[in-house]
Design a protein around this motif. Structure first.
Motif, PDB file in Angstrom:
ATOM      1  N   GLU A  38       0.818  -1.204   0.000  1.00 42.41           N
ATOM      2  CA  GLU A  38       0.000   0.000   0.000  1.00 42.41           C
ATOM      3  C   GLU A  38       0.859   1.263   0.000  1.00 42.41           C
ATOM      4  OE1 GLU A  38      -2.791  -0.099   3.163  1.00 42.41           O
ATOM      5  OE2 GLU A  38      -3.847  -1.866   2.388  1.00 42.41           O
ATOM      6  N   LYS A  39       1.904   1.267   0.858  1.00 41.32           N
ATOM      7  CA  LYS A  39       2.684   2.502   0.976  1.00 41.32           C
ATOM      8  C   LYS A  39       4.159   2.199   1.231  1.00 41.32           C
ATOM      9  CE  LYS A  39       1.630   5.530   4.253  1.00 41.32           C
ATOM     10  NZ  LYS A  39       0.919   6.648   4.929  1.00 41.32           N
ATOM     11  N   VAL A  40       5.004   2.848   0.453  1.00 42.87           N
ATOM     12  CA  VAL A  40       6.454   2.682   0.543  1.00 42.87           C
ATOM     13  C   VAL A  40       7.070   4.039   0.851  1.00 42.87           C
ATOM     14  CG1 VAL A  40       8.552   2.174  -0.785  1.00 42.87           C
ATOM     15  CG2 VAL A  40       6.529   0.722  -1.042  1.00 42.87           C
ATOM     16  N   LEU A  41       8.088   4.034   1.708  1.00 46.75           N
ATOM     17  CA  LEU A  41       8.848   5.259   1.991  1.00 46.75           C
ATOM     18  C   LEU A  41      10.180   5.186   1.257  1.00 46.75           C
ATOM     19  CD1 LEU A  41       9.330   7.924   3.500  1.00 46.75           C
ATOM     20  CD2 LEU A  41      10.192   6.576   5.430  1.00 46.75           C
ATOM     21  N   LEU A  68       7.894   8.443   9.856  1.00 47.40           N
ATOM     22  CA  LEU A  68       7.685   7.141  10.467  1.00 47.40           C
ATOM     23  C   LEU A  68       7.071   7.259  11.859  1.00 47.40           C
ATOM     24  CD1 LEU A  68      11.024   5.563   9.283  1.00 47.40           C
ATOM     25  CD2 LEU A  68       8.747   4.676   8.712  1.00 47.40           C
ATOM     26  N   ALA A  69       7.389   8.344  12.557  1.00 46.18           N
ATOM     27  CA  ALA A  69       6.835   8.549  13.897  1.00 46.18           C
ATOM     28  C   ALA A  69       5.343   8.869  13.834  1.00 46.18           C
ATOM     29  CB  ALA A  69       7.583   9.672  14.608  1.00 46.18           C
ATOM     30  N   ARG A  70       4.927   9.482  12.728  1.00 52.80           N
ATOM     31  CA  ARG A  70       3.527   9.907  12.598  1.00 52.80           C
ATOM     32  C   ARG A  70       2.670   8.946  11.784  1.00 52.80           C
ATOM     33  NH1 ARG A  70       3.204  13.844   9.558  1.00 52.80           N
ATOM     34  NH2 ARG A  70       5.335  14.371   9.018  1.00 52.80           N
ATOM     35  N   GLN A  71       3.316   8.126  10.967  1.00 48.56           N
ATOM     36  CA  GLN A  71       2.574   7.194  10.123  1.00 48.56           C
ATOM     37  C   GLN A  71       3.138   5.789  10.313  1.00 48.56           C
ATOM     38  OE1 GLN A  71       2.115   8.597   6.018  1.00 48.56           O
ATOM     39  NE2 GLN A  71       2.771  10.646   6.655  1.00 48.56           N
ATOM     40  N   ASN A  72       2.297   4.868  10.739  1.00 51.13           N
ATOM     41  CA  ASN A  72       2.783   3.515  11.025  1.00 51.13           C
ATOM     42  C   ASN A  72       2.336   2.492   9.997  1.00 51.13           C
ATOM     43  OD1 ASN A  72       0.082   3.263  11.564  1.00 51.13           O
ATOM     44  ND2 ASN A  72       0.310   2.680  13.722  1.00 51.13           N
ATOM     45  N   ASP A  73       1.953   2.980   8.802  1.00 50.55           N
ATOM     46  CA  ASP A  73       1.449   2.044   7.802  1.00 50.55           C
ATOM     47  C   ASP A  73       2.389   1.858   6.610  1.00 50.55           C
ATOM     48  OD1 ASP A  73       1.027   4.659   7.007  1.00 50.55           O
ATOM     49  OD2 ASP A  73      -0.948   4.286   6.135  1.00 50.55           O
ATOM     50  N   PHE A  74       3.639   2.275   6.740  1.00 52.72           N
ATOM     51  CA  PHE A  74       4.609   1.987   5.678  1.00 52.72           C
ATOM     52  C   PHE A  74       4.926   0.489   5.709  1.00 52.72           C
ATOM     53  CE2 PHE A  74       5.571   6.534   6.310  1.00 52.72           C
ATOM     54  CZ  PHE A  74       5.459   6.958   4.996  1.00 52.72           C
ATOM     55  N   GLN A  75       5.019  -0.116   4.549  1.00 52.06           N
ATOM     56  CA  GLN A  75       5.302  -1.549   4.473  1.00 52.06           C
ATOM     57  C   GLN A  75       6.704  -1.853   3.966  1.00 52.06           C
ATOM     58  OE1 GLN A  75       1.647  -1.970   2.078  1.00 52.06           O
ATOM     59  NE2 GLN A  75       1.164  -3.695   3.407  1.00 52.06           N
ATOM     60  N   LEU A  76       7.394  -0.824   3.500  1.00 47.79           N
ATOM     61  CA  LEU A  76       8.761  -0.993   3.004  1.00 47.79           C
ATOM     62  C   LEU A  76       9.455   0.363   3.018  1.00 47.79           C
ATOM     63  CD1 LEU A  76      10.990  -2.714   1.572  1.00 47.79           C
ATOM     64  CD2 LEU A  76       9.902  -2.088  -0.600  1.00 47.79           C
ATOM     65  N   ILE A  77      10.735   0.356   3.400  1.00 48.95           N
ATOM     66  CA  ILE A  77      11.552   1.562   3.337  1.00 48.95           C
ATOM     67  C   ILE A  77      12.709   1.314   2.380  1.00 48.95           C
ATOM     68  CG2 ILE A  77      13.020   3.177   4.613  1.00 48.95           C
ATOM     69  CD1 ILE A  77      11.486   2.408   7.140  1.00 48.95           C
ATOM     70  N   LEU A  78      12.845   2.187   1.389  1.00 48.10           N
ATOM     71  CA  LEU A  78      13.984   2.152   0.474  1.00 48.10           C
ATOM     72  C   LEU A  78      14.879   3.321   0.873  1.00 48.10           C
ATOM     73  CD1 LEU A  78      12.129   1.486  -2.905  1.00 48.10           C
ATOM     74  CD2 LEU A  78      13.176  -0.171  -1.357  1.00 48.10           C
ATOM     75  N   ASP A 107       5.968  -1.332  14.979  1.00 48.23           N
ATOM     76  CA  ASP A 107       5.938  -2.154  13.757  1.00 48.23           C
ATOM     77  C   ASP A 107       6.936  -1.573  12.764  1.00 48.23           C
ATOM     78  OD1 ASP A 107       3.862  -3.871  14.674  1.00 48.23           O
ATOM     79  OD2 ASP A 107       2.433  -2.257  14.262  1.00 48.23           O
ATOM     80  N   THR A 108       8.094  -2.171  12.702  1.00 45.55           N
ATOM     81  CA  THR A 108       9.139  -1.655  11.824  1.00 45.55           C
ATOM     82  C   THR A 108       9.092  -2.349  10.474  1.00 45.55           C
ATOM     83  OG1 THR A 108      10.559  -1.277  13.742  1.00 45.55           O
ATOM     84  CG2 THR A 108      11.607  -1.265  11.579  1.00 45.55           C
ATOM     85  N   PRO A 109       8.926  -1.591   9.388  1.00 43.54           N
ATOM     86  CA  PRO A 109       8.926  -2.213   8.065  1.00 43.54           C
ATOM     87  C   PRO A 109      10.338  -2.615   7.663  1.00 43.54           C
ATOM     88  CG  PRO A 109       8.776   0.160   7.855  1.00 43.54           C
ATOM     89  CD  PRO A 109       8.702  -0.142   9.320  1.00 43.54           C
ATOM     90  N   PRO A 110      10.472  -3.565   6.750  1.00 44.83           N
ATOM     91  CA  PRO A 110      11.812  -3.918   6.272  1.00 44.83           C
ATOM     92  C   PRO A 110      12.462  -2.742   5.565  1.00 44.83           C
ATOM     93  CG  PRO A 110      10.118  -4.928   4.904  1.00 44.83           C
ATOM     94  CD  PRO A 110       9.407  -4.339   6.086  1.00 44.83           C
ATOM     95  N   VAL A 111      13.783  -2.682   5.679  1.00 45.90           N
ATOM     96  CA  VAL A 111      14.552  -1.601   5.062  1.00 45.90           C
ATOM     97  C   VAL A 111      15.483  -2.196   4.017  1.00 45.90           C
ATOM     98  CG1 VAL A 111      16.217   0.257   5.427  1.00 45.90           C
ATOM     99  CG2 VAL A 111      14.500  -0.244   7.179  1.00 45.90           C
ATOM    100  N   VAL A 112      15.436  -1.663   2.815  1.00 46.45           N
ATOM    101  CA  VAL A 112      16.336  -2.079   1.749  1.00 46.45           C
ATOM    102  C   VAL A 112      17.200  -0.887   1.370  1.00 46.45           C
ATOM    103  CG1 VAL A 112      16.532  -2.850  -0.650  1.00 46.45           C
ATOM    104  CG2 VAL A 112      14.796  -3.854   0.843  1.00 46.45           C
ATOM    105  N   ILE A 113      18.501  -1.085   1.395  1.00 46.63           N
ATOM    106  CA  ILE A 113      19.439  -0.027   1.020  1.00 46.63           C
ATOM    107  C   ILE A 113      19.520   0.063  -0.499  1.00 46.63           C
ATOM    108  CG2 ILE A 113      21.829   0.746   1.121  1.00 46.63           C
ATOM    109  CD1 ILE A 113      20.312   0.912   3.790  1.00 46.63           C
ATOM    110  N   ILE A 114      19.402   1.278  -1.022  1.00 47.18           N
ATOM    111  CA  ILE A 114      19.632   1.510  -2.447  1.00 47.18           C
ATOM    112  C   ILE A 114      20.841   2.431  -2.541  1.00 47.18           C
ATOM    113  CG2 ILE A 114      17.280   1.113  -3.266  1.00 47.18           C
ATOM    114  CD1 ILE A 114      16.821   4.124  -3.111  1.00 47.18           C
ATOM    115  N   SER A 115      21.840   2.023  -3.309  1.00 40.28           N
ATOM    116  CA  SER A 115      23.086   2.791  -3.305  1.00 40.28           C
ATOM    117  C   SER A 115      23.789   2.715  -4.645  1.00 40.28           C
ATOM    118  CB  SER A 115      24.014   2.239  -2.208  1.00 40.28           C
ATOM    119  OG  SER A 115      25.257   2.897  -2.224  1.00 40.28           O
TER     120      SER A 115
END
Length: 219
Positions: free
Chosen positions: A22-25, A63-73, A95-103
């Motif tokens: 639904e939502k990605v950061l 992230l502190a204000r919105q807890n519905d992220f499902q993935l962080i890039l 609820d911490t979403p998975p984090v994927v590093i993009i570099s």
């Protein structure tokens, strides 16, 4: 299409059809790259909405204000603070979403640092569409995504794998407190590892440690 305005003021289009996420950061300070990647994610049907942030502080606020992220890039090379600094700050969220590093840095040292910091995956900015799709699918299944794998620390190195994790984060500029949070270690344990590394290298401070470790090919 609906639209969401990110913390950076950028409007991000959101299609109405049901998609895997639904939502990605997306945390990246290069606006054109961020907009292009966000568009590609939607074109490939990987997420409904992509919210962009340009700094660690902005991302942490979202992230502190919105807890519905499902993935962080997350990009590593951000202005002001390394992107990896966001990872320890996630420890306090329920609820911490998975984090994927993009570099744009694809060397083994960068991949190791991302993994040591607790990232769920690593995607090079030079990767193509298929790699992006595979990454999102793998991570959302609860699997890690580190293309090519990360080889264990070479036995010839006079440090343990955990000491190498500490050294990698030290080289990224992490203070002891954040190394503790990233590796789930006590401050005493981190200090013990650092003392052992300093002794092996014959150095007396963090800067000398990182410089000599790089010179010797440890990093």
């Amino acid at each position: 299409m609906d639209a969401i305005t990110s913390e950076t003021g950028q409007a991000v289009a959101c299609p109405t059809q049901s998609l895997p996420l639904e939502k990605v950061l997306l945390v990246d300070d290069h606006a054109l790259f961020a907009q292009g990647l966000a568009g590609l994610i939607r074109q490939e049907g990987l997420a409904e909405c992509v919210i962009t942030a340009s700094t660690v502080e902005v991302a942490a606020s979202l992230l502190a204000r919105q807890n519905d992220f499902q993935l962080i890039l997350l990009d590593i090379a951000l202005q002001g603070e390394t992107g990896l600094a966001l990872l320890p700050r996630l420890a306090g969220y329920r609820d911490t979403p998975p984090v994927v590093i993009i570099s744009s840095s694809e060397d083994e040292r960068t991949v190791r640092a991302a993994r040591a910091a607790g990232a769920s995956g690593f995607l090079a900015k030079s990767a193509g569409r298929s790699a992006l799709v595979n990454m999102v699918r793998s991570v959302t299944r609860g699997e890690g995504y580190f293309p090519g794998g990360v080889e264990p620390v070479a036995p010839a190195l006079p440090v343990t794998p955990r000491q190498m994790d500490v050294l990698l984060l030290l080289a990224q500029g992490f203070p002891n407190k954040r190394i503790c949070q990233s590796l789930n270690l006590t401050e005493h344990t981190v200090k013990t590892h650092l003392k052992a590394i300093f002794t092996q290298l014959g150095v007396h401070n963090r800067t000398e440690c990182v410089n000599l470790a790089r010179a010797r090919g440890w990093l």
